[in-house]
Design an enzyme around this catalytic site. Structure first.
Site, PDB file in Angstrom:
ATOM      1  N   SER A 128       0.824  -1.203   0.000  1.00 54.07           N
ATOM      2  CA  SER A 128       0.000   0.000   0.000  1.00 54.07           C
ATOM      3  C   SER A 128       0.856   1.251   0.000  1.00 54.07           C
ATOM      4  O   SER A 128       1.943   1.281   0.567  1.00 54.07           O
ATOM      5  CB  SER A 128      -0.920   0.027   1.215  1.00 54.07           C
ATOM      6  OG  SER A 128      -1.637   1.247   1.211  1.00 54.07           O
ATOM      7  N   LYS A 182      -4.388  -6.817   3.223  1.00 59.87           N
ATOM      8  CA  LYS A 182      -4.394  -5.653   2.315  1.00 59.87           C
ATOM      9  C   LYS A 182      -5.817  -5.350   1.836  1.00 59.87           C
ATOM     10  O   LYS A 182      -6.216  -4.194   1.714  1.00 59.87           O
ATOM     11  CB  LYS A 182      -3.476  -5.916   1.107  1.00 59.87           C
ATOM     12  CG  LYS A 182      -3.549  -4.840   0.020  1.00 59.87           C
ATOM     13  CD  LYS A 182      -3.002  -3.522   0.518  1.00 59.87           C
ATOM     14  CE  LYS A 182      -3.351  -2.267  -0.220  1.00 59.87           C
ATOM     15  NZ  LYS A 182      -3.545  -2.204  -1.613  1.00 59.87           N
ATOM     16  N   HIS A 185      -7.503  -3.573   4.551  1.00 60.47           N
ATOM     17  CA  HIS A 185      -6.952  -2.205   4.542  1.00 60.47           C
ATOM     18  C   HIS A 185      -7.727  -1.356   3.526  1.00 60.47           C
ATOM     19  O   HIS A 185      -8.123  -0.231   3.802  1.00 60.47           O
ATOM     20  CB  HIS A 185      -5.461  -2.248   4.179  1.00 60.47           C
ATOM     21  CG  HIS A 185      -4.890  -0.925   3.746  1.00 60.47           C
ATOM     22  ND1 HIS A 185      -5.110  -0.386   2.490  1.00 60.47           N
ATOM     23  CD2 HIS A 185      -4.126  -0.009   4.397  1.00 60.47           C
ATOM     24  CE1 HIS A 185      -4.514   0.795   2.397  1.00 60.47           C
ATOM     25  NE2 HIS A 185      -3.906   1.040   3.545  1.00 60.47           N
ATOM     26  N   ASN A 186      -7.949  -1.910   2.351  1.00 67.63           N
ATOM     27  CA  ASN A 186      -8.650  -1.148   1.313  1.00 67.63           C
ATOM     28  C   ASN A 186     -10.113  -0.914   1.675  1.00 67.63           C
ATOM     29  O   ASN A 186     -10.665   0.132   1.367  1.00 67.63           O
ATOM     30  CB  ASN A 186      -8.536  -1.854  -0.032  1.00 67.63           C
ATOM     31  CG  ASN A 186      -7.190  -1.589  -0.687  1.00 67.63           C
ATOM     32  OD1 ASN A 186      -6.212  -1.332   0.002  1.00 67.63           O
ATOM     33  ND2 ASN A 186      -7.136  -1.651  -1.995  1.00 67.63           N
ATOM     34  N   GLU A 189      -9.998   1.848   3.828  1.00 64.61           N
ATOM     35  CA  GLU A 189      -9.673   3.017   2.979  1.00 64.61           C
ATOM     36  C   GLU A 189     -10.955   3.584   2.339  1.00 64.61           C
ATOM     37  O   GLU A 189     -11.167   4.806   2.314  1.00 64.61           O
ATOM     38  CB  GLU A 189      -8.677   2.567   1.902  1.00 64.61           C
ATOM     39  CG  GLU A 189      -8.335   3.583   0.838  1.00 64.61           C
ATOM     40  CD  GLU A 189      -7.424   2.960  -0.249  1.00 64.61           C
ATOM     41  OE1 GLU A 189      -6.353   2.428   0.092  1.00 64.61           O
ATOM     42  OE2 GLU A 189      -7.798   3.010  -1.441  1.00 64.61           O
TER      43      GLU A 189
HETATM   44  C1  6PG Z   1      -3.122   1.425  -1.718  1.00 61.17           C
HETATM   45  C2  6PG Z   1      -4.421   1.512  -2.464  1.00 61.17           C
HETATM   46  C3  6PG Z   1      -4.361   0.906  -3.810  1.00 61.17           C
HETATM   47  C4  6PG Z   1      -5.696   0.895  -4.535  1.00 61.17           C
HETATM   48  C5  6PG Z   1      -6.217   2.228  -4.897  1.00 61.17           C
HETATM   49  C6  6PG Z   1      -7.439   2.207  -5.815  1.00 61.17           C
HETATM   50  O1  6PG Z   1      -3.191   0.938  -0.602  1.00 61.17           O
HETATM   51  O2  6PG Z   1      -2.095   1.863  -2.210  1.00 61.17           O
HETATM   52  O3  6PG Z   1      -5.403   0.831  -1.740  1.00 61.17           O
HETATM   53  O4  6PG Z   1      -3.905  -0.405  -3.664  1.00 61.17           O
HETATM   54  O5  6PG Z   1      -5.540   0.178  -5.693  1.00 61.17           O
HETATM   55  O6  6PG Z   1      -6.507   2.953  -3.772  1.00 61.17           O
HETATM   56  O7  6PG Z   1      -8.485   1.494  -5.295  1.00 61.17           O
HETATM   57  P1  6PG Z   1      -9.953   1.665  -5.909  1.00 61.17           P
HETATM   58  O8  6PG Z   1      -9.779   1.885  -7.379  1.00 61.17           O
HETATM   59  O9  6PG Z   1     -10.667   0.381  -5.638  1.00 61.17           O
HETATM   60  O10 6PG Z   1     -10.524   2.848  -5.232  1.00 61.17           O
END
Ligand code: 6PG
Length: 478
Positions: A128, A182, A185-186, A189
């Site tokens: 990430s 991960k 984590h997303n 996010e």
């Molecule tokens: C990271 C992000 C990354 C992710 C983008 C786009 O941790 O660096 O999570 O891995 O691919 O944020 O995600 P979306 O296109 O699903 O919003």
């Protein structure tokens, strides 16, 4: 010259990871399906460290010291399988294949098992931090065998982000554990960004605060409890003016949010685990709704809101800040709880303090809060829920009055706050002594003889609803 690691797939993320290894003193063998990309990388950055140019996977494999380490950075899904299929015949027992993309953890589990059968290590690592993180220090969440980490770990730790000198990289668990962590984590996010969006909408539509002024508010918030990368970049985006029109940048961007899938995967997996990640789910659905542009256009003419225009309460900005903080805490609590459920389901020994520690720097959800979260789980303390850790129970309690006021105001104003409100519902649901699930059980028993348990004793029961309504002991077969 033998390279310590090979990287195949030199789009931005792969190229930046390769450069990061090289800048840290490793010799990196480079490969890409089209050699032009390899050459472009060497032309632009070849002087940053020691690189070995290769044109084929055979050359890549031949360039590596043994056991070989080959990092794949291609689009998740079929492309990963395709590269693995080409690589495997070229490798020898003990070699390590690393997938650094956002692969689905079930794919990683499958690939790990398949390669283990051939004496190879397959390591799915969550990475990430976006493009900049890949180059300057990402947060890294490696899975795979413990043994593979002995050989790979030191290199990953060297290129990872550092928090107080500690690398944000640590083996998290076997097979797909790294990609699972991960993925969650997303999910967090997504929720983190949605609560920021809800705060922005409330301040804009509720309190009439324009983006430039909001930029200052977010910058101020970034100095306190909410301090985080996402709040910091929110200030930057809101402060930005569109060069073409002179309007706030945020006003010229189409308001439908895309997604590559990791947030959705988090929710699908949570549903399967029975894990109530309602805030994360609402943030995925909010992106979905934003993308239904045709229906939203029709709704402008068809649907009425009957909004009230209450006076925005005094102290609204601070209320919104507290509601944002509380909702954010709930999202982290839900994500961590889901990790706990997954650990049981998949037999992973996920350590929540260590996982929180990996997210303290380098990654997209990095936030000051994560150091406190790490401490809440450290030293053998295992609160059943993050919100039960004394520091967090206290922090969220302090925010509750503002949180309720904000959700109530949002409802009256007709401003959708799906994560603010569902997080509050989760908090109230957890606290509730008796839930209406008792009635749900009664209804299930009436229409489907699905049985229920009693509050006053052991056993499983069924009421003869269409008979004399007497109760019989039942064997629960549902
Ligand atoms: C990271 C992000 C990354 C992710 C983008 C786009 O941790 O660096 O999570 O891995 O691919 O944020 O995600 P979306 O296109 O699903 O919003």
């Amino acid at each position: 010259m033998s390279a310590q690691i090979g990287v195949t797939g030199l789009a931005v993320m792969g190229a930046n990871l390769a450069r990061n290894f090289a800048r840290n003193g490793y010799t990196v063998a480079l490969h890409n399906r089209s050699v032009a990309k390899t050459d472009a990388l060497l032309a632009a950055h070849g002087d940053e460290g020691s690189f070995v140019r290769t044109e084929t996977l055979t050359e890549l494999v031949d360039a590596l010291e043994k056991p070989r380490r080959v990092l794949i950075m291609v689009k998740a899904g079929k492309p990963v399988d395709s590269v693995i299929d080409q690589l495997v015949p070229l490798l020898e027992e003990g070699d390590i294949v690393i997938d650094a993309g956002n692969s689905h953890y079930e794919d990683t589990r499958r690939r790990e098992a398949a390669l283990a059968g051939k004496g190879l290590h397959f390591v799915g690592i969550g990475v990430s931090g976006g493009e900049e993180g890949a180059l300057l220090g990402p947060s890294i969440m490696p899975g795979g065998s413990r043994q593979s980490y002995d050989s790979l770990g030191p290199m990953l730790e060297k290129i990872a982000a550092k928090y107080d000198g500690e690398p944000c990289c640590r083996w998290v668990g076997t097979d797909g554990a790294g990609h699972f962590v991960k993925m969650v984590h997303n999910g967090i996010e997504y929720a983190d960004m949605q609560v920021i969006g809800e705060a922005y909408d409330l301040l804009r539509a509720g309190a009439g605060i324009e983006p430039a002024e909001q930029a200052e508010i977010f910058a101020e918030w970034n100095k306190g409890q909410l301090s985080s990368f996402l709040i910091e970049i929110t200030a930057e985006v809101l402060a930005h003016t569109d060069a073409k029109t002179g309007k706030p940048f945020v006003d010229v961007v189409v308001d439908s949010a895309g997604q590559k899938g990791t947030g959705r995967w988090t929710v699908v997996s949570a549903l399967e685990l029975g894990s109530p990640v309602s805030g994360i789910a609402e943030s995925v659905f909010a992106r979905g709704l934003s993308s239904q542009r045709d229906q939203r256009a029709i709704a402008q003419d068809v649907l009425t809101g009957h909004e009230q225009q209450p006076e925005v309460p005094e102290g609204f900005i601070e209320d919104v800040r507290q509601a944002l903080f509380a909702s954010k805490l709930v999202s982290y609590a839900q994500g961590l709880d889901m990790l706990g459920s997954a650990a049981k389901e998949y037999g992973w020994d996920l350590k929540l303090d260590e996982i929180a520690s990996l997210w303290r720097a380098g990654c997209i959800i990095r936030a000051e809060l994560l150091d406190d979260i790490m401490k809440a789980y450290a030293g053998g303390q295992q609160p059943a829920n993050l919100l039960f850790a004394p520091a967090f129970a206290e922090a969220i309690a302090a925010a509750v009055p503002a949180w309720r006021r904000v959700v109530a105001t949002a409802v009256q104003l007709g401003i959708p706050v799906p994560v603010f409100s569902s997080s509050l519902a989760y908090y109230d649901g957890l606290r509730r002594k008796r839930l209406p699930a008792a009635l749900t059980q009664g209804l299930r028993d009436l229409f489907g003889a699905h049985t229920y348990q009693r509050v006053d004793g052991e056993g499983t029961f069924h009421t003869l609803w269409s008979g004399d309504k007497s109760e019989v002991e039942a064997v629960d077969t549902h």
